[in-house]
Design an enzyme around this catalytic site. Structure first.
Site, PDB file in Angstrom:
ATOM      1  N   GLY A  46       0.824  -1.202   0.000  1.00  0.00           N
ATOM      2  CA  GLY A  46       0.000   0.000   0.000  1.00  0.00           C
ATOM      3  C   GLY A  46       0.858   1.251   0.000  1.00  0.00           C
ATOM      4  O   GLY A  46       2.026   1.213   0.405  1.00  0.00           O
ATOM      5  N   GLN A  51       3.005   9.937   1.143  1.00  0.00           N
ATOM      6  CA  GLN A  51       4.292   9.240   1.118  1.00  0.00           C
ATOM      7  C   GLN A  51       5.121   9.597  -0.120  1.00  0.00           C
ATOM      8  O   GLN A  51       6.316   9.321  -0.166  1.00  0.00           O
ATOM      9  CB  GLN A  51       4.083   7.725   1.157  1.00  0.00           C
ATOM     10  N   CYS A  90       6.088  -0.246   6.764  1.00  0.00           N
ATOM     11  CA  CYS A  90       5.694   0.937   6.000  1.00  0.00           C
ATOM     12  C   CYS A  90       6.846   1.318   5.079  1.00  0.00           C
ATOM     13  O   CYS A  90       8.003   1.313   5.512  1.00  0.00           O
ATOM     14  CB  CYS A  90       5.384   2.076   6.967  1.00  0.00           C
ATOM     15  N   LEU A  91       6.522   1.651   3.833  1.00  0.00           N
ATOM     16  CA  LEU A  91       7.580   2.039   2.893  1.00  0.00           C
ATOM     17  C   LEU A  91       8.309   3.299   3.353  1.00  0.00           C
ATOM     18  O   LEU A  91       9.435   3.541   2.934  1.00  0.00           O
ATOM     19  CB  LEU A  91       6.992   2.254   1.488  1.00  0.00           C
ATOM     20  N   HIS A 132      -4.030   1.242   7.789  1.00  0.00           N
ATOM     21  CA  HIS A 132      -2.692   1.841   7.761  1.00  0.00           C
ATOM     22  C   HIS A 132      -2.655   3.017   6.783  1.00  0.00           C
ATOM     23  O   HIS A 132      -2.144   4.097   7.110  1.00  0.00           O
ATOM     24  CB  HIS A 132      -1.677   0.756   7.365  1.00  0.00           C
ATOM     25  N   GLU A 133      -3.198   2.801   5.577  1.00  0.00           N
ATOM     26  CA  GLU A 133      -3.120   3.847   4.547  1.00  0.00           C
ATOM     27  C   GLU A 133      -4.047   5.021   4.871  1.00  0.00           C
ATOM     28  O   GLU A 133      -3.681   6.175   4.651  1.00  0.00           O
ATOM     29  CB  GLU A 133      -3.435   3.271   3.164  1.00  0.00           C
ATOM     30  N   HIS A 136      -2.425   7.371   7.179  1.00  0.00           N
ATOM     31  CA  HIS A 136      -1.478   8.297   6.542  1.00  0.00           C
ATOM     32  C   HIS A 136      -2.169   9.595   6.122  1.00  0.00           C
ATOM     33  O   HIS A 136      -1.577  10.667   6.169  1.00  0.00           O
ATOM     34  CB  HIS A 136      -0.869   7.661   5.282  1.00  0.00           C
TER      35      HIS A 136
HETATM   36 ZN    ZN Z   1       2.778   3.437   5.579  1.00  0.00          ZN
END
Ligand code: ZN
Length: 158
Positions: A46, A51, A90-91, A132-133, A136
């Site tokens: 995701g 991000q 998380c990226l 999670h997304e 953000h």
């Molecule tokens: Zn993330």
């Protein structure tokens, strides 16, 4: 389409509330395409627009099952139930993971890339990814929810 630079924990853009997308524009379509490219290139399940430094309420998710790529514009969680605790990464926090408790089921309303309203239901990993997304988009990072601290993970090279 292009791969964009992924912003990392500590950058201010990850702490801001993102703005609603009022209508689909060419610029936003390009952003969505780039987000998918960036997510797949980085091997993530995701990605949220902040991000890649854009404060818009857009997330892309692909947990690698039959569902394929999900594009959620202006997502709104309608319903949650149950509970799951598991490792999350998380990226924007490369090489780390930590245990987070999330709902086991999530129902979310959003718009797709054509600005058609969609409702998506997810369980387990998909429910976790949606929560999670969407976090953000509120400037919330999973690291603040981690129980027991972060640990290192091996980066998988594919
Ligand atoms: Zn993330």
């Amino acid at each position: 389409m292009a791969i964009r630079k992924i912003r990392e924990l500590g950058e201010e853009v990850l702490t801001k509330r993102c703005k609603e997308v009022p209508k689909m524009t060419l610029r936003t379509k390009i952003l969505i395409g780039d987000m998918l490219d960036t997510m797949y290139d980085a091997g993530g399940v995701g990605l949220a627009a902040p991000q890649v430094g854009i404060l818009k309420r857009i997330v892309t998710i692909d947990i690698g099952d039959d569902t394929g790529a999900l594009i959620l514009v202006n997502p709104e969680i309608l319903e949650t139930s149950g509970e799951q605790t598991g490792d999350e990464g998380c990226l924007s926090v490369p090489g780390k993971a930590g245990a987070v408790t999330r709902p086991n089921y999530v129902k979310v309303k959003a718009f797709n890339e054509k600005m058609e309203e969609i409702v998506v239901e997810g369980e387990e990993l998909l429910a976790r990814a949606i929560c999670h997304e969407v976090d953000h988009l509120e400037g919330r990072m999973y690291v603040d929810l981690v129980e027991g601290g972060l640990h290192d993970v091996e980066m998988e090279e594919e």
